[in-house]
Design a protein around this motif. Structure first.
Motif, mmCIF file in Angstrom:
data_model
loop_
_atom_site.group_PDB
_atom_site.id
_atom_site.type_symbol
_atom_site.label_atom_id
_atom_site.label_comp_id
_atom_site.label_asym_id
_atom_site.label_seq_id
_atom_site.Cartn_x
_atom_site.Cartn_y
_atom_site.Cartn_z
ATOM 1 N N TYR A 42 39.402 39.512 33.613
ATOM 2 C CA TYR A 42 39.651 40.593 34.563
ATOM 3 C C TYR A 42 40.150 40.055 35.891
ATOM 4 O O TYR A 42 40.007 38.878 36.211
ATOM 5 C CB TYR A 42 38.398 41.439 34.771
ATOM 6 C CG TYR A 42 37.249 40.786 35.508
ATOM 7 C CD1 TYR A 42 37.083 40.963 36.884
ATOM 8 C CD2 TYR A 42 36.289 40.018 34.834
ATOM 9 C CE1 TYR A 42 36.011 40.385 37.564
ATOM 10 C CE2 TYR A 42 35.223 39.451 35.496
ATOM 11 C CZ TYR A 42 35.087 39.635 36.866
ATOM 12 O OH TYR A 42 34.031 39.064 37.541
ATOM 13 N N THR A 43 40.771 40.935 36.632
ATOM 14 C CA THR A 43 41.186 40.654 37.999
ATOM 15 C C THR A 43 41.133 41.966 38.763
ATOM 16 O O THR A 43 41.219 43.045 38.168
ATOM 17 C CB THR A 43 42.596 40.047 38.051
ATOM 18 O OG1 THR A 43 42.888 39.604 39.377
ATOM 19 C CG2 THR A 43 43.654 41.050 37.627
ATOM 20 N N THR A 44 40.965 41.882 40.065
ATOM 21 C CA THR A 44 40.844 43.088 40.890
ATOM 22 C C THR A 44 42.097 43.270 41.726
ATOM 23 O O THR A 44 42.504 42.359 42.451
ATOM 24 C CB THR A 44 39.601 43.013 41.789
ATOM 25 O OG1 THR A 44 38.437 42.786 40.963
ATOM 26 C CG2 THR A 44 39.420 44.301 42.564
ATOM 27 N N SER A 96 36.989 40.129 41.485
ATOM 28 C CA SER A 96 37.790 38.907 41.477
ATOM 29 C C SER A 96 39.178 39.209 42.024
ATOM 30 O O SER A 96 40.137 39.371 41.282
ATOM 31 C CB SER A 96 37.884 38.333 40.056
ATOM 32 O OG SER A 96 38.571 37.099 40.061
ATOM 33 N N LYS A 97 39.269 39.276 43.339
ATOM 34 C CA LYS A 97 40.543 39.618 43.978
ATOM 35 C C LYS A 97 41.466 38.412 44.145
ATOM 36 O O LYS A 97 42.660 38.581 44.365
ATOM 37 C CB LYS A 97 40.286 40.254 45.345
ATOM 38 C CG LYS A 97 39.657 41.637 45.262
ATOM 39 C CD LYS A 97 39.575 42.291 46.624
ATOM 40 C CE LYS A 97 39.032 43.703 46.520
ATOM 41 N NZ LYS A 97 38.989 44.409 47.825
ATOM 42 N N THR A 147 50.261 39.866 32.861
ATOM 43 C CA THR A 147 50.525 38.931 33.953
ATOM 44 C C THR A 147 51.703 38.061 33.569
ATOM 45 O O THR A 147 51.712 37.451 32.503
ATOM 46 C CB THR A 147 49.300 38.055 34.249
ATOM 47 O OG1 THR A 147 48.229 38.891 34.694
ATOM 48 C CG2 THR A 147 49.607 37.041 35.335
ATOM 49 N N ALA A 174 48.814 36.700 41.187
ATOM 50 C CA ALA A 174 47.669 36.025 40.581
ATOM 51 C C ALA A 174 47.721 34.581 41.083
ATOM 52 O O ALA A 174 48.587 33.821 40.674
ATOM 53 C CB ALA A 174 47.767 36.076 39.056
ATOM 54 N N TYR A 212 42.443 35.309 38.429
ATOM 55 C CA TYR A 212 42.330 35.908 37.113
ATOM 56 C C TYR A 212 41.149 35.221 36.442
ATOM 57 O O TYR A 212 41.190 34.021 36.187
ATOM 58 C CB TYR A 212 43.612 35.676 36.311
ATOM 59 C CG TYR A 212 44.088 36.928 35.633
ATOM 60 C CD1 TYR A 212 43.389 37.443 34.541
ATOM 61 C CD2 TYR A 212 45.212 37.614 36.081
ATOM 62 C CE1 TYR A 212 43.813 38.601 33.909
ATOM 63 C CE2 TYR A 212 45.635 38.766 35.458
ATOM 64 C CZ TYR A 212 44.938 39.256 34.375
ATOM 65 O OH TYR A 212 45.345 40.407 33.762
ATOM 66 N N ARG A 213 40.092 35.955 36.193
ATOM 67 C CA ARG A 213 38.848 35.369 35.696
ATOM 68 C C ARG A 213 38.750 35.536 34.184
ATOM 69 O O ARG A 213 38.794 36.653 33.669
ATOM 70 C CB ARG A 213 37.656 36.027 36.391
ATOM 71 C CG ARG A 213 36.306 35.452 36.034
ATOM 72 C CD ARG A 213 35.259 35.975 36.992
ATOM 73 N NE ARG A 213 35.429 35.415 38.326
ATOM 74 C CZ ARG A 213 34.915 35.945 39.439
ATOM 75 N NH1 ARG A 213 34.199 37.061 39.368
ATOM 76 N NH2 ARG A 213 35.106 35.365 40.604
ATOM 77 N N THR A 254 50.754 40.230 38.386
ATOM 78 C CA THR A 254 50.137 41.176 37.465
ATOM 79 C C THR A 254 50.672 42.578 37.750
ATOM 80 O O THR A 254 50.754 42.998 38.908
ATOM 81 C CB THR A 254 48.611 41.152 37.616
ATOM 82 O OG1 THR A 254 48.126 39.831 37.321
ATOM 83 C CG2 THR A 254 47.954 42.137 36.655
ATOM 84 N N THR A 282 39.660 47.276 39.256
ATOM 85 C CA THR A 282 39.612 46.086 38.421
ATOM 86 C C THR A 282 40.287 46.355 37.088
ATOM 87 O O THR A 282 39.995 47.351 36.421
ATOM 88 C CB THR A 282 38.162 45.634 38.196
ATOM 89 O OG1 THR A 282 37.608 45.179 39.449
ATOM 90 C CG2 THR A 282 38.088 44.487 37.194
#
Length: 237
Positions: free
Chosen positions: A200-202, A184-185, A44, A69, A188-189, A91, A208
């Motif tokens: 992660y991120t979707t 998690s769209k 990212t 993001a 950024y989790r 990302t 994902t």
């Protein structure tokens, strides 16, 4: 002026474009016989990185192949939300970044030569001469080392330069289309686990992209990461 850039990765490509904007020509020399179109995981680029790309007009090619993001969300080992902050990053896979930057080099007619492993460099009355492993040479006004963590150019400039060292942290990356967890769209989790960190991120297409960071000096196995993540009440494991 003419620059000799050693290394055809992300740093070498950006340097070549930046020098072109300053009126300095360059040739990029890459040690590998082919490009790195399929190498690496994802990353990212946050606002400071995008600002750097924008300064040399490389931001739009990156935006075109990335997804935004818009927030960073922090959670603990119980998967409870600790905080959420807006962000402005993008990302993308490293290979996408690599191709976007190299396409920009091509558009600007910046030469890139493959299979040119750095050998030696010496000062000349007119600048500097680089001799490659295959015996060929290149002359320029100065040399830029953009050849990575194990840079041979750095060693030529300073034989006493410190070697890279292992920091004791290993990161694993992966991709999944599973939907059995909270996707998690929009953010950024980052999950701060009791033994390892997980993030992660979707992507917009539903895939994902995840990574996990854990203390380990030797190459870890999947079972090692599972053991670090399994004790937490999160979807990581």
């Amino acid at each position: 002026m003419k620059a000799i850039i050693i290394g055809g990765g992300v740093a070498g490509a950006v340097t070549a474009v930046a020098l072109r904007r300053a009126g300095i020509s360059s040739v990029v020399y890459e040690a590998y016989p082919t490009g790195a179109d399929d190498i690496g995981a994802f990353l990212t680029i946050m606002s400071n990185g995008m600002d750097a790309l924008r300064a040399v007009d490389l931001h739009q090619p990156v935006i075109d192949v990335a997804f935004p993001a818009t927030a960073v969300e922090l959670r603990n080992s119980e998967f409870e939300v600790l905080g959420r902050n807006p962000t402005n990053g993008y990302t993308l896979k490293r290979a996408q970044l690599y191709r976007a930057l190299h396409d920009s080099m091509t558009i600007q007619d910046i030469p890139l030569e493959h299979d040119k492993a750095f050998g030696t460099a010496e000062l000349t009355p007119d600048g500097v001469r680089v001799t490659f492993a295959d015996g060929t040479t290149a002359d320029g006004d100065f040399v830029v080392g953009a050849d990575g963590i194990y840079s041979t150019t750095r060693r030529a400039i300073d034989p006493t330069a410190p070697e890279p060292r292992n920091t004791g942290i290993t990161v694993a990356y992966g991709y999944t289309r599973a939907t059995s967890f909270d996707l998690s769209k929009e953010a950024y989790r980052f999950v701060s686990g009791s033994k390892a960190m997980f993030g992660y991120t979707t992507a917009p297409d539903g895939e994902t992209w995840w990574f996990s960071r854990a203390p380990r000096t030797e190459t870890p196995t999947k079972d090692y990461f599972l053991a670090q993540l399994a004790a937490d009440r999160t979807p990581a494991a």
